[in-house]
Design a protein around this motif. Structure first.
Motif, short mmCIF file in Angstrom:
data_model
loop_
_atom_site.label_atom_id
_atom_site.label_comp_id
_atom_site.label_asym_id
_atom_site.label_seq_id
_atom_site.Cartn_x
_atom_site.Cartn_y
_atom_site.Cartn_z
N LYS A 1 0.88 -1.20 0.07
CA LYS A 1 0.11 0.04 -0.05
C LYS A 1 0.99 1.17 0.20
O LYS A 1 2.15 1.04 0.39
N MET A 2 0.43 2.45 -0.32
CA MET A 2 1.06 3.70 -0.43
C MET A 2 1.77 3.84 1.05
O MET A 2 2.73 4.28 0.93
N ALA A 3 0.88 3.45 1.94
CA ALA A 3 1.51 3.82 3.51
C ALA A 3 2.88 3.00 3.83
O ALA A 3 3.52 3.26 4.95
N ASP A 4 3.16 1.79 2.96
CA ASP A 4 4.25 1.12 2.97
C ASP A 4 5.44 1.69 2.73
O ASP A 4 6.73 1.13 2.80
N GLY A 5 5.45 2.86 1.71
CA GLY A 5 6.40 3.40 1.03
C GLY A 5 7.22 4.25 1.88
O GLY A 5 6.75 4.95 2.93
N ASP A 6 8.58 4.64 1.39
CA ASP A 6 9.30 5.66 1.78
C ASP A 6 9.18 6.99 1.27
O ASP A 6 9.40 6.86 0.14
N HIS A 7 8.88 8.04 1.93
CA HIS A 7 8.66 9.36 1.23
C HIS A 7 10.10 9.64 0.77
O HIS A 7 10.81 10.46 1.68
N PHE A 8 10.57 9.81 -0.44
CA PHE A 8 11.86 9.81 -0.87
C PHE A 8 12.44 11.14 -1.02
O PHE A 8 13.21 11.73 -0.76
N ALA A 9 11.38 11.87 -1.83
CA ALA A 9 11.65 13.23 -2.28
C ALA A 9 10.39 14.04 -2.23
O ALA A 9 9.18 13.51 -2.37
N THR A 10 10.43 15.22 -2.00
CA THR A 10 9.13 16.13 -1.99
C THR A 10 9.12 17.40 -2.61
O THR A 10 10.28 17.86 -2.96
N GLY A 11 8.05 18.27 -2.66
CA GLY A 11 8.08 19.37 -3.59
C GLY A 11 8.04 19.41 -4.87
O GLY A 11 8.56 20.50 -5.77
N ILE A 12 7.77 18.45 -5.54
CA ILE A 12 7.71 18.07 -7.04
C ILE A 12 6.21 18.13 -7.52
O ILE A 12 5.55 17.30 -7.31
#
Length: 240
Positions: A218-229
């Protein structure tokens, strides 16, 4: 390590490039292997090229192509934004080595953006899900069942396409675009101020990392790798 981001416009035809312009010639490489140069069209497929280069159209009239990926054996897979002629993915093969991808097969009912290959699996995306299917030696179309790799992305009406990149080391990087232009209080309204801090950054406008070899995420399992894009229409992982 940073993953470089680039833009990719919709492609309507696929053009193969060769250099130098020696249409259909064979020669010996430094290692002694036979190298066959591509055959080129007299008009270079309708494009202008620098001296020493030539081109031919390998495939045309495929539909609204978004991304393509090429298998090690030369088979090409094109992801269509909307399905055409019975499929959202076009599989192409050159059977006689003339540079023209004359064998064409289509599969998968839905359109989308994003396609890639890792460990003999073909990965492809819809706006809400990343899937994969096993590629079999000798067969053009995947023969394995379609598996869900990542789902449960937040619903959105803008920038919903899920472009992605495979690192080759087991990482799957997925773009989740912003459901707006610049996080305004009134979206796409001139003079409307932006919201600061922007609440959309928690689940949108960035790149998330997942395990490429794990299904049922699920999306919740992912690592927030980069932001502001705002929306990375195409991303690639630099393996050098």
């Amino acid at each position: 390590m940073k993953a470089p981001i680039s833009l990719l416009l919709p492609v309507l035809c696929i053009i193969g490039l060769s250099a130098p312009a020696g249409a259909g010639n064979s020669e010996q490489s430094a290692e002694g292997a036979s190298v066959v140069r591509g055959r080129c069209a007299p008009d270079n497929g309708g494009i202008s090229l620098p001296e020493g280069f030539c081109a031919q159209v390998a495939a045309d009239n495929l539909g609204p192509v978004r991304h393509i990926v090429i298998r090690e054996n030369g088979d090409l897979y094109a992801r269509l934004r909307t399905p055409r002629k019975g499929g959202g993915i076009v599989a192409l093969r050159d059977n006689d080595g003339d540079g023209s991808l004359e064998q064409e097969e289509r599969f998968f009912d839905d359109g989308g953006t994003g396609i890639g290959i890792w460990q003999d699996y073909l990965y492809f995306a819809t706006p809400g899900t990343i899937y994969r299917s096993k590629l079999i030696a000798g067969k053009l179309l995947p023969a394995g069942k379609i598996e869900m790799v990542v789902s449960d992305f937040p619903p959105q009406e803008q920038h919903a396409a899920k472009s992605f990149a495979l690192s080759g080391k087991g990482d799957l990087f997925v773009n989740i675009g912003a459901p707006s232009n610049v996080c305004q209080k009134r979206n796409r309204t001139e003079g409307s101020p932006g919201i600061d801090p922007c609440p959309q950054l928690k689940q949108h406008a960035g790149i998330w990392r997942f395990g490429a070899g794990t299904t049922g995420q699920k999306m919740a399992d992912g690592d927030h790798f980069a932001t502001g894009i705002r929306n990375a229409v195409a991303i690639a992982w630099d393996r050098t």
